[in-house]
Write a protein that holds these residues in place. Structure first.
Motif, short mmCIF file in Angstrom:
data_model
loop_
_atom_site.label_atom_id
_atom_site.label_comp_id
_atom_site.label_asym_id
_atom_site.label_seq_id
_atom_site.Cartn_x
_atom_site.Cartn_y
_atom_site.Cartn_z
N SER A 1 0.81 -1.24 0.00
CA SER A 1 0.00 0.00 0.00
C SER A 1 0.84 1.28 0.00
CB SER A 1 -0.96 0.01 1.19
OG SER A 1 -0.24 0.07 2.42
N VAL A 2 2.17 1.16 0.05
CA VAL A 2 3.02 2.36 0.04
C VAL A 2 2.99 3.02 -1.34
CG1 VAL A 2 5.44 3.09 -0.04
CG2 VAL A 2 4.61 1.81 1.92
N ARG A 3 2.77 4.33 -1.34
CA ARG A 3 2.82 5.12 -2.57
C ARG A 3 3.55 6.42 -2.26
NH1 ARG A 3 0.95 0.99 -3.68
NH2 ARG A 3 -1.04 0.42 -4.63
N ALA A 4 4.25 6.96 -3.23
CA ALA A 4 4.88 8.27 -3.06
C ALA A 4 5.11 8.89 -4.43
CB ALA A 4 6.20 8.15 -2.31
N TYR A 5 4.80 10.18 -4.52
CA TYR A 5 5.01 10.93 -5.76
C TYR A 5 5.68 12.24 -5.39
CZ TYR A 5 1.62 7.55 -7.48
OH TYR A 5 0.99 6.38 -7.80
N PHE A 6 6.57 12.70 -6.24
CA PHE A 6 7.22 13.97 -5.95
C PHE A 6 7.48 14.74 -7.23
CE2 PHE A 6 10.12 10.44 -5.90
CZ PHE A 6 11.24 10.83 -6.62
N MET A 7 7.56 16.04 -7.04
CA MET A 7 7.71 16.97 -8.15
C MET A 7 8.96 17.81 -7.92
SD MET A 7 5.48 20.34 -8.54
CE MET A 7 6.39 20.89 -7.12
N VAL A 8 9.78 17.96 -8.96
CA VAL A 8 10.98 18.78 -8.82
C VAL A 8 10.82 20.08 -9.59
CG1 VAL A 8 12.52 16.84 -8.41
CG2 VAL A 8 12.14 17.59 -10.73
N ILE A 67 6.42 16.07 2.04
CA ILE A 67 7.88 16.23 2.08
C ILE A 67 8.26 17.43 1.22
CG2 ILE A 67 10.09 15.05 1.79
CD1 ILE A 67 8.47 12.40 1.64
N HIS A 68 9.07 18.33 1.79
CA HIS A 68 9.40 19.56 1.05
C HIS A 68 10.90 19.84 1.09
CE1 HIS A 68 10.33 22.21 4.52
NE2 HIS A 68 9.55 21.36 5.17
N ALA A 69 11.36 20.56 0.08
CA ALA A 69 12.75 21.02 0.04
C ALA A 69 12.75 22.54 0.26
CB ALA A 69 13.41 20.66 -1.29
N LYS A 70 12.83 22.94 1.51
CA LYS A 70 12.84 24.35 1.94
C LYS A 70 11.61 25.11 1.47
CE LYS A 70 16.05 27.97 3.07
NZ LYS A 70 17.02 28.94 2.59
N ARG A 71 10.46 24.48 1.66
CA ARG A 71 9.17 25.12 1.34
C ARG A 71 8.19 24.85 2.49
NH1 ARG A 71 11.98 27.10 -1.76
NH2 ARG A 71 11.79 27.44 -4.00
N GLU A 72 8.64 25.17 3.71
CA GLU A 72 7.86 24.78 4.88
C GLU A 72 6.48 25.44 4.93
OE1 GLU A 72 8.45 24.03 9.66
OE2 GLU A 72 10.07 24.94 8.51
N ASP A 73 6.41 26.72 4.58
CA ASP A 73 5.11 27.42 4.62
C ASP A 73 4.13 26.78 3.64
OD1 ASP A 73 6.10 29.08 6.54
OD2 ASP A 73 6.43 30.80 5.21
N LEU A 129 4.58 13.75 -1.70
CA LEU A 129 3.55 13.23 -0.80
C LEU A 129 3.61 11.71 -0.86
CD1 LEU A 129 1.07 13.89 1.04
CD2 LEU A 129 -0.34 13.76 -1.00
N GLY A 130 3.70 11.09 0.30
CA GLY A 130 3.72 9.64 0.36
C GLY A 130 2.70 9.15 1.37
N TRP A 131 2.22 7.91 1.19
CA TRP A 131 1.22 7.39 2.12
C TRP A 131 1.28 5.87 2.21
CZ3 TRP A 131 0.02 10.05 -2.40
CH2 TRP A 131 -0.57 9.33 -3.44
N TYR A 178 10.91 16.49 5.27
CA TYR A 178 11.73 17.32 4.37
C TYR A 178 12.68 16.44 3.56
CZ TYR A 178 14.81 16.48 8.33
OH TYR A 178 15.52 15.87 9.32
N PHE A 179 13.11 16.99 2.44
CA PHE A 179 14.19 16.39 1.67
C PHE A 179 15.49 16.92 2.24
CE2 PHE A 179 10.72 16.56 -1.60
CZ PHE A 179 10.60 15.19 -1.83
#
Length: 279
Positions: free
Chosen positions: A152-159, A230-236, A274-276, A258-259
Motif C-alpha cells: 500500500s506504500v505510494r509516493a510521488y514527488f515533483m521537482v 515532504i518539502h525542500a525548503k518550502r515549509e510554509d 507526498l507519500g502514504w 523534508y528532503f
C-alpha cells in the motif's frame, strides 16, 4: 529475542523520534569539494540549502561498510537480531553495504530490508519496525509486516529544476532537456527501485493537484492511512498543503517532513512530495 532497528539518514526521522523509539541511524554524506559532512549529524537541511546557493552542487556518498560493522558489533552486545532498513538499492549502495556488513559480524543476525524508496516513506517502515520491536515482536513478524506495507506504500514527488537529477545521473539528459524546454513539472515516483517519470505536467499547481487525486483514489475506501508531505525548503507551502489535505481527508493522518541534504542534492530546492501507506 531482542530485535534492534537500524535505518539510514535518508529516512529523515527527527532525532527526538529516533531516540524515543530507539531507532539506530547510519548517516550518508554530502561532499562539497574536499569537505565531507554527515547529514543529520554534521549538516542539517536548512544549512545545506544555504550552502548550495554559494557553492557547486555537492556529490553524495553512502556509508562505509566499516560504519555498519561497528554499529552491528555494538548492537550484538544487547540484541539477538537487527532489521536494517535502507533507501532503495536502485539509487544507492547503502542497502548492499548493510548486507555485506551483516555477513561479517558474528553474534547477531542482520536482516537487511530494501525499502525501494526513500525519505520519510522509508521512515514509515523504520517507525513501524521499531514500534513492533519495542512491543516485543520478533524479526519474522516485523519483516512480514514490512513486506505487507509495501503493498500500500505510494509516493510521488515533483521537482522544480530537473538539472539536479540529470547531473546526479538519476535522470537522462534527454528527459531533463525536454522537461526544462517545456517548463514541465514532471511527477516522479519509484518503480522497480529507480526514480522514473510518472507523468509530465505543465505547472506546479497542476502537479500538486494530480498527487492529491492519486491519494484520493487510494483512500476513498475509508480505510485509515498515514501520509507525509515532504518539502525542500518550502515549509510554509507544505504547512498550507497539510491544512488543506487534513480538511479533505479525515481518515488520513498527515505529518510533515523534508528532503534532507543527500536527497536534496539530487532533487533541488522547491521540490515537493507526498507519500502514504495504509495503517
Amino acid at each position: 529475542m531482542k530485535t534492534a532497528v537500524v535505518t539510514d539518514s535518508t529516512a529523515y526521522i527527527p532525532k527526538e523520534l529516533r531516540d524515543k523509539l530507539n531507532i539506530h541511524m547510519i548517516p550518508l554524506s554530502v561532499n562539497f569539494g574536499n569537505e565531507t559532512y554527515k547529514e543529520e549529524i554534521e549538516i542539517q537541511a536548512d544549512e545545506f540549502y544555504e550552502e548550495v546557493k554559494t557553492k557547486d552542487l555537492p556529490t553524495t556518498s553512502q556509508p562505509a561498510i566499516g560504519e555498519f560493522v561497528t554499529l552491528f558489533e555494538k548492537l550484538a552486545k544487547d540484541y539477538d537480531s537487527v532489521i536494517s532498513i535502507h533507501l532503495s538499492s536502485g539509487i544507492s549502495g547503502t542497502f548492499q553495504g548493510s548486507v555485506s556488513a551483516g555477513a561479517m559480524v558474528e553474534g547477531i543476525d542482520v536482516y537487511a530490508f530494501d525499502s525501494e524508496i526513500s525519505c520519510m516513506v522509508q521512515g514509515f517502515y523504520a517507525i513501524e519496525a521499531a514500534e513492533m520491536a519495542n512491543a516485543g515482536k520478533g524479526h519474522e513478524e516485523i519483516l512480514a509486516r514490512l513486506t505487507e506495507m509495501k503493498e500500500s506504500v505510494r509516493a510521488y514527488f515533483m521537482v522544480d529544476d530537473l538539472s539536479h537529477l540529470q547531473r546526479g545521473g538519476r535522470l537522462s539528459s534527454a528527459q531533463a532537456i525536454i522537461g526544462s524546454l517545456l517548463q514541465v513539472k514532471p511527477l516522479l515516483h519509484f518503480e522497480n527501485k529507480l526514480i522514473v517519470p510518472f507523468e509530465k505536467i505543465r505547472t506546479r499547481k497542476k502537479a500538486m493537484k494530480r498527487i492529491v487525486d492519486l491519494l484520493e483514489e487510494d483512500v476513498k475506501s475509508g480505510d485509515a492511512y498515514k501520509a507525509v508531505i515532504i518539502h525542500a525548503k518550502r515549509e510554509d507551502e507544505a504547512n498550507e498543503w497539510k491544512a488543506e489535505l487534513e480538511a479533505k481527508f479525515p481518515n488520513v493522518e498527515f505529518m510533515l517532513s523534508y528532503f534532507g541534504p543527500v536527497i536534496g542534492t539530487h532533487l533541488g530546492e522547491g521540490s515537493m512530495g507526498l507519500g502514504w501507506v495504509k495503517k
